[in-house]
Design a protein around this motif. Sequence first.
Motif, PDB file in Angstrom:
ATOM      1  N   LEU A 138     -52.605  73.660 128.318  1.00 58.14           N
ATOM      2  CA  LEU A 138     -52.449  72.394 129.039  1.00 58.14           C
ATOM      3  C   LEU A 138     -51.725  72.632 130.363  1.00 58.14           C
ATOM      4  N   GLY A 139     -50.677  73.435 130.330  1.00 62.60           N
ATOM      5  CA  GLY A 139     -49.964  73.771 131.554  1.00 62.60           C
ATOM      6  C   GLY A 139     -50.833  74.568 132.511  1.00 62.60           C
ATOM      7  N   THR A 140     -51.629  75.477 131.971  1.00 57.76           N
ATOM      8  CA  THR A 140     -52.557  76.239 132.797  1.00 57.76           C
ATOM      9  C   THR A 140     -53.522  75.307 133.519  1.00 57.76           C
ATOM     10  N   PHE A 141     -54.035  74.328 132.798  1.00 55.29           N
ATOM     11  CA  PHE A 141     -54.951  73.353 133.392  1.00 55.29           C
ATOM     12  C   PHE A 141     -54.263  72.561 134.502  1.00 55.29           C
ATOM     13  N   ALA A 142     -53.040  72.099 134.228  1.00 59.25           N
ATOM     14  CA  ALA A 142     -52.304  71.303 135.218  1.00 59.25           C
ATOM     15  C   ALA A 142     -52.015  72.116 136.472  1.00 59.25           C
ATOM     16  N   PHE A 143     -51.579  73.362 136.309  1.00 62.88           N
ATOM     17  CA  PHE A 143     -51.292  74.208 137.462  1.00 62.88           C
ATOM     18  C   PHE A 143     -52.566  74.500 138.253  1.00 62.88           C
ATOM     19  N   ALA A 144     -53.663  74.726 137.534  1.00 64.25           N
ATOM     20  CA  ALA A 144     -54.939  74.977 138.206  1.00 64.25           C
ATOM     21  C   ALA A 144     -55.382  73.760 139.012  1.00 64.25           C
ATOM     22  N   ASP A 164     -63.742  75.553 150.847  1.00 65.30           N
ATOM     23  CA  ASP A 164     -65.019  75.414 150.150  1.00 65.30           C
ATOM     24  C   ASP A 164     -64.828  75.644 148.655  1.00 65.30           C
ATOM     25  N   LEU A 165     -65.924  75.624 147.916  1.00 66.25           N
ATOM     26  CA  LEU A 165     -65.852  75.752 146.458  1.00 66.25           C
ATOM     27  C   LEU A 165     -65.150  77.035 146.036  1.00 66.25           C
ATOM     28  N   TYR A 166     -65.471  78.140 146.694  1.00 65.01           N
ATOM     29  CA  TYR A 166     -64.844  79.406 146.329  1.00 65.01           C
ATOM     30  C   TYR A 166     -63.331  79.359 146.559  1.00 65.01           C
ATOM     31  N   GLY A 167     -62.924  78.808 147.694  1.00 63.37           N
ATOM     32  CA  GLY A 167     -61.503  78.693 147.987  1.00 63.37           C
ATOM     33  C   GLY A 167     -60.785  77.829 146.968  1.00 63.37           C
ATOM     34  N   ILE A 168     -61.430  76.754 146.539  1.00 60.81           N
ATOM     35  CA  ILE A 168     -60.840  75.861 145.535  1.00 60.81           C
ATOM     36  C   ILE A 168     -60.643  76.597 144.219  1.00 60.81           C
ATOM     37  N   LEU A 169     -61.656  77.350 143.809  1.00 62.84           N
ATOM     38  CA  LEU A 169     -61.567  78.076 142.533  1.00 62.84           C
ATOM     39  C   LEU A 169     -60.524  79.196 142.604  1.00 62.84           C
ATOM     40  N   ASP A 205     -57.312  87.431 127.039  1.00 61.04           N
ATOM     41  CA  ASP A 205     -57.669  86.119 126.504  1.00 61.04           C
ATOM     42  C   ASP A 205     -58.337  85.345 127.637  1.00 61.04           C
ATOM     43  N   ILE A 206     -59.650  85.439 127.703  1.00 62.46           N
ATOM     44  CA  ILE A 206     -60.398  84.883 128.830  1.00 62.46           C
ATOM     45  C   ILE A 206     -60.391  83.357 128.838  1.00 62.46           C
ATOM     46  N   THR A 207     -59.847  82.753 127.792  1.00 61.41           N
ATOM     47  CA  THR A 207     -59.733  81.296 127.753  1.00 61.41           C
ATOM     48  C   THR A 207     -58.995  80.762 128.963  1.00 61.41           C
ATOM     49  N   TYR A 208     -57.946  81.481 129.385  1.00 62.58           N
ATOM     50  CA  TYR A 208     -57.166  81.041 130.540  1.00 62.58           C
ATOM     51  C   TYR A 208     -58.017  80.998 131.806  1.00 62.58           C
ATOM     52  N   PHE A 209     -58.883  81.974 131.949  1.00 64.59           N
ATOM     53  CA  PHE A 209     -59.769  82.008 133.107  1.00 64.59           C
ATOM     54  C   PHE A 209     -60.729  80.822 133.081  1.00 64.59           C
ATOM     55  N   PHE A 210     -61.304  80.545 131.932  1.00 62.04           N
ATOM     56  CA  PHE A 210     -62.247  79.430 131.822  1.00 62.04           C
ATOM     57  C   PHE A 210     -61.551  78.091 132.073  1.00 62.04           C
ATOM     58  N   VAL A 211     -60.332  77.952 131.558  1.00 61.86           N
ATOM     59  CA  VAL A 211     -59.579  76.710 131.787  1.00 61.86           C
ATOM     60  C   VAL A 211     -59.313  76.519 133.278  1.00 61.86           C
ATOM     61  N   SER A 212     -58.935  77.584 133.957  1.00 64.09           N
ATOM     62  CA  SER A 212     -58.644  77.509 135.395  1.00 64.09           C
ATOM     63  C   SER A 212     -59.891  77.147 136.192  1.00 64.09           C
ATOM     64  N   ILE A 213     -61.011  77.796 135.891  1.00 64.51           N
ATOM     65  CA  ILE A 213     -62.256  77.522 136.605  1.00 64.51           C
ATOM     66  C   ILE A 213     -62.728  76.102 136.334  1.00 64.51           C
ATOM     67  N   THR A 214     -62.610  75.663 135.080  1.00 67.44           N
ATOM     68  CA  THR A 214     -63.004  74.302 134.734  1.00 67.44           C
ATOM     69  C   THR A 214     -62.195  73.277 135.511  1.00 67.44           C
ATOM     70  N   ALA A 215     -60.894  73.507 135.593  1.00 69.48           N
ATOM     71  CA  ALA A 215     -60.022  72.603 136.358  1.00 69.48           C
ATOM     72  C   ALA A 215     -60.444  72.568 137.825  1.00 69.48           C
ATOM     73  N   GLY A 216     -60.739  73.740 138.385  1.00 67.71           N
ATOM     74  CA  GLY A 216     -61.166  73.801 139.778  1.00 67.71           C
ATOM     75  C   GLY A 216     -62.459  73.054 140.022  1.00 67.71           C
ATOM     76  N   LEU A 217     -63.407  73.180 139.113  1.00 73.10           N
ATOM     77  CA  LEU A 217     -64.689  72.484 139.249  1.00 73.10           C
ATOM     78  C   LEU A 217     -64.515  70.970 139.126  1.00 73.10           C
ATOM     79  N   LEU A 218     -63.674  70.541 138.205  1.00 72.66           N
ATOM     80  CA  LEU A 218     -63.422  69.108 138.046  1.00 72.66           C
ATOM     81  C   LEU A 218     -62.829  68.513 139.315  1.00 72.66           C
TER      82      LEU A 218
END
Length: 219
Positions: free
Chosen positions: A28-34, A47-52, A80-93
Amino acid sequence: MSTSQDFPTRKSSWKRFDVTVLYVFDLLGTFAFAVSGAIAAVRKKMDLYGILVLATVTAVGGGTIRDVLVGRVPPFIFRDITYFFVSITAGLLVFFFHKYVERRFKLLLIMDAIGLGTFTVIGISVGLKFDIGYFGAVFLGVMTATAGGMMRDVLQGEVPLVLQREIYASACIAGGLIFVCLDILNIVPDINVFISAAAVIAIRMISITKNWNLPKPKI
């Protein structure tokens, strides 16, 4: 910013439920920071890349530096690649719904505070696991919680927020000192972690509500 296997078991084993709860708060904290990193990128018209990139750096930068410093390689984000996916998901949202996300600013502050407290105690826990002493462990805790945000600010060409105003890193230090005191008193590790994390979260939220800031020199 760590997996369940990283938490210390000095005198008692972690209950699975407790580790799971802390892991959820960690994500949850990872998502918030992202999200905070992605919003900063949007405001800088990246751009999108910079945001991610800013989303990921903000979310996992501190923990990655921590792991490298203690010699734990590859760092947690690769184990634990979950952290990477959470960060990318937050960036896309944020990329697609940034106007809606910014309207939920208070919720983001709460999530950010949860992340701050969680990252702090996890960083300290990793430090103790690697026997670097209390001072080094608290340093790792503060760095885990704040280094990502500092990297975000540098990448967007600004003086890091943590160096300018607000009770942020100091909340981590206070929580770290509480952690050390409880550990010296031989408090069960899982109880120690939750008390210390709660202290960081409480200090951060109260400082926002009361508009507390550290003193600055008069010019």
